[in-house]
Write a protein that holds these residues in place. Structure first.
Motif, short mmCIF file in Angstrom:
data_model
loop_
_atom_site.label_atom_id
_atom_site.label_comp_id
_atom_site.label_asym_id
_atom_site.label_seq_id
_atom_site.Cartn_x
_atom_site.Cartn_y
_atom_site.Cartn_z
N TRP A 410 0.81 -1.22 0.00
CA TRP A 410 0.00 0.00 0.00
C TRP A 410 0.84 1.27 0.00
CZ3 TRP A 410 -5.14 -0.27 -0.79
CH2 TRP A 410 -5.77 -1.50 -0.57
N ASN A 411 2.14 1.15 0.10
CA ASN A 411 2.99 2.34 0.16
C ASN A 411 3.06 3.02 -1.20
OD1 ASN A 411 3.79 2.15 2.91
ND2 ASN A 411 5.17 0.48 2.36
N ILE A 412 3.07 4.34 -1.18
CA ILE A 412 3.22 5.11 -2.41
C ILE A 412 4.38 6.07 -2.22
CG2 ILE A 412 0.90 4.90 -3.34
CD1 ILE A 412 0.19 7.55 -2.02
N ALA A 413 5.57 5.59 -2.53
CA ALA A 413 6.75 6.43 -2.38
C ALA A 413 6.59 7.71 -3.19
CB ALA A 413 7.99 5.67 -2.85
N GLY A 414 6.97 8.81 -2.59
CA GLY A 414 6.80 10.08 -3.28
C GLY A 414 5.35 10.50 -3.36
N GLY A 415 4.56 10.10 -2.38
CA GLY A 415 3.14 10.46 -2.37
C GLY A 415 2.94 11.95 -2.20
N PRO A 416 1.69 12.40 -2.13
CA PRO A 416 1.40 13.83 -2.04
C PRO A 416 2.17 14.49 -0.91
CG PRO A 416 -0.61 12.57 -2.35
CD PRO A 416 0.49 11.58 -2.13
N ARG A 417 2.92 15.54 -1.26
CA ARG A 417 3.73 16.29 -0.29
C ARG A 417 4.71 15.40 0.45
NH1 ARG A 417 2.88 21.80 -1.01
NH2 ARG A 417 0.72 22.20 -1.51
#
Length: 504
Positions: A410-417
């Motif tokens: 579920w991780n989104i590296a470089g996610g919002p902000r």
């Protein structure tokens, strides 16, 4: 329970000890590309009446291999493409669709809503019973306005990792989106449709996937520009679903769905004639007095609590006594069990119109979801029958309808902000809309859906950075998560999306 666990341990432990004594099992030799079977394709030709128009179409069912830079096959993605026969019209759109889960095949949208065939189940929230199920020509298919490609991600349907590839390489928010974007590019190459109008869309987690895929398609210098995103039963901001102490957002966004459900089951004392009017009252209460009361926490005074309780009871159909004991915080699981406890019934999660009977009436949450076990048999049978017999694509594999993936990343590296504390993909849609002035978004929500509540979808797409310029089209339906199981809503959904595509 303890005795069962001990019995299970007794079965497992000797096997483990035996394995330690004889050493680790030798690893199977990795398959070379030559050992991997060639992709299977079946091409058939059909015709039907869709949207009032007679269409002859070609169906292509089968495998597309994703390969590494050296040409080694890594994974097979199964798709079902329905393409209008005749000369290619450069203005004819193509629409790529998937379902959610994560871990669900595309059978729900395929055999329930937009494919050329569909399975008929009861519209009035009764279970689908036993086969044979009616599989009929689907006049509501979108083939009159667009070619359609239904895609099963790796680990769903017949799609799978190949050779020594670890399937977990494809099981994650970003990993999955990259594979879907790669498939779309390969499909456009094969069919010469790079300059065609393009739509992508999905249902449930498929809306999360749609946001992640638009980031992969439009977020680089090799853009695949998209005309529209179709979001059916949206879940974009997962903070609303985080059942953690101190997180009040879910209680707020769930409340209007509770109100709609209480209205449907006649649990509202002064029941208004209009569902929409009652839901609008619930929205105002949820985002106003109710949210303020929850945010005050222990600072909420007894007088303020006394004002909130009767209103909360009116909107939820649950007694003030129960709500006071729950400290004004009614979780969905408790709501499913409590609303109709006096009738000895529970209600569904995917669609709260459905009711079920538990082992007994004393528990806190239901035994199962009656709105899922009421439909899964029909859809699984119909998908296998249509693929294997109607389309001639019948691999020696089990079709995985749902549950075929594990340990989703579920991780989104470089996610919002730079934040990744919780998953919120709505900003990716906002960015795509800001950078593509023609990109439009369709959002379809069922009033009786607790898997992806409609007020949560509204909250997610009403945030800073998402253009508020009329390019988001909202439509609502008097059913639940799969609103198309209700015949009237299938017709409305089809008409609404057909209009959305034509208005590109």
């Amino acid at each position: 329970m303890i005795s069962r666990l001990l019995a299970a341990a007794a079965l497992v432990l000797p096997l483990s000890l035996a394995a330690q004594e004889r050493g680790p099992e030798p690893k199977a030799a990795a398959k070379s590309p030559a050992d991997i079977e060639a992709p299977i394709r079946s091409v058939t030709r059909h015709s039907g009446n869709f949207g009032g128009t007679r269409i002859a179409y070609r169906a292509i069912a089968g495998d597309t291999y994703l390969k590494d830079k050296d040409g080694k096959p890594l994974a097979s993605i199964t798709s079902y493409s329905y393409i209008k026969e005749g000369p290619v019209d450069p203005n004819r759109p193509v629409t790529f669709l998937w379902n959610g889960g994560p871990g669900s095949g595309s059978l729900w949208l395929h055999m329930g809503a937009f494919g050329p065939k569909r399975v008929v189940i009861p519209s009035d929230a009764r279970d689908d019973g036993a086969p044979p199920y009616p599989i009929v020509d689907n006049a509501e298919s979108l083939l009159d306005v667009t070619d359609i490609v239904f895609i099963d991600p790796v680990g769903t349907g017949f799609s799978r990792a190949l050779g020594d590839t670890d399937p977990k390489d494809y099981w994650g928010v970003t990993k999955d989106a990259k594979s879907m974007a790669a498939f779309i590019r390969l499909w456009l190459n094969e069919h010469g449709r790079w300059n065609a109008p393009k739509f992508i869309g999905g249902e449930s987690y498929g809306t999360t996937r749609s946001a992640a895929v638009i980031k992969e398609l439009e977020g680089s210098y090799t853009d695949v520009a998209i005309n529209g995103i179709i979001l059916i039963s949206s879940i974009l901001d997962f903070s609303q679903a985080a059942d953690a102490p101190g997180n009040e957002l879910g209680y707020v966004t769930n409340l209007p769905s509770m109100a709609a459900t209480a209205w449907y089951h006649n649990k509202v004392a002064d029941r208004p004639a209009s569902l929409e009017a009652f839901v609008e009252e619930a929205r105002a209460f949820a985002i106003g007095p109710y949210a303020a009361a929850l945010l005050k926490g222990n600072a909420l005074t007894p007088a303020e609590r006394a004002q909130i309780l009767p209103q909360l009871s009116r909107f939820t159909g649950v007694s003030q006594t129960y709500l006071a004991q729950a400290d004004l915080r009614l979780s969905p699981g408790r709501f499913y069990k409590e609303l109709l406890r006096d009738r000895g019934l529970t209600i569904g999660r995917l669609d709260t119109r459905y009711t079920g009977v538990d082992y007994d009436n004393a528990g806190e949450t239901p035994d199962n979801d009656p709105s899922f076990y009421a439909i899964d048999g029909a859809y699984t049978a119909a998908m296998n029958q249509w693929s294997r017999v109607g389309l001639g694509y019948s691999p020696d594999l089990t079709y995985s309808a749902i549950g075929g993936t594990r340990d989703w990343d579920w991780n989104i590296a470089g996610g919002p902000r730079g934040g990744s504390g919780y998953l919120n993909v709505a900003p990716w849609i906002g960015k795509a809309m800001r950078e593509n002035s023609d990109l439009r978004v369709f959002v379809g929500q069922g009033y009786y859906d607790f898997a992806t509540p409609f007020f949560g979808a509204e909250y997610s797409l009403n945030r800073t950075g998402i253009p508020n310029d009329g390019r988001i089209v909202w439509q609502y339906y008097h059913a639940g998560h799969m609103m198309y199981v209700r015949e009237d809503d299938l017709r409305k959904l089809s008409s609404d999306i057909r209009a959305f595509i034509r208005a590109r």
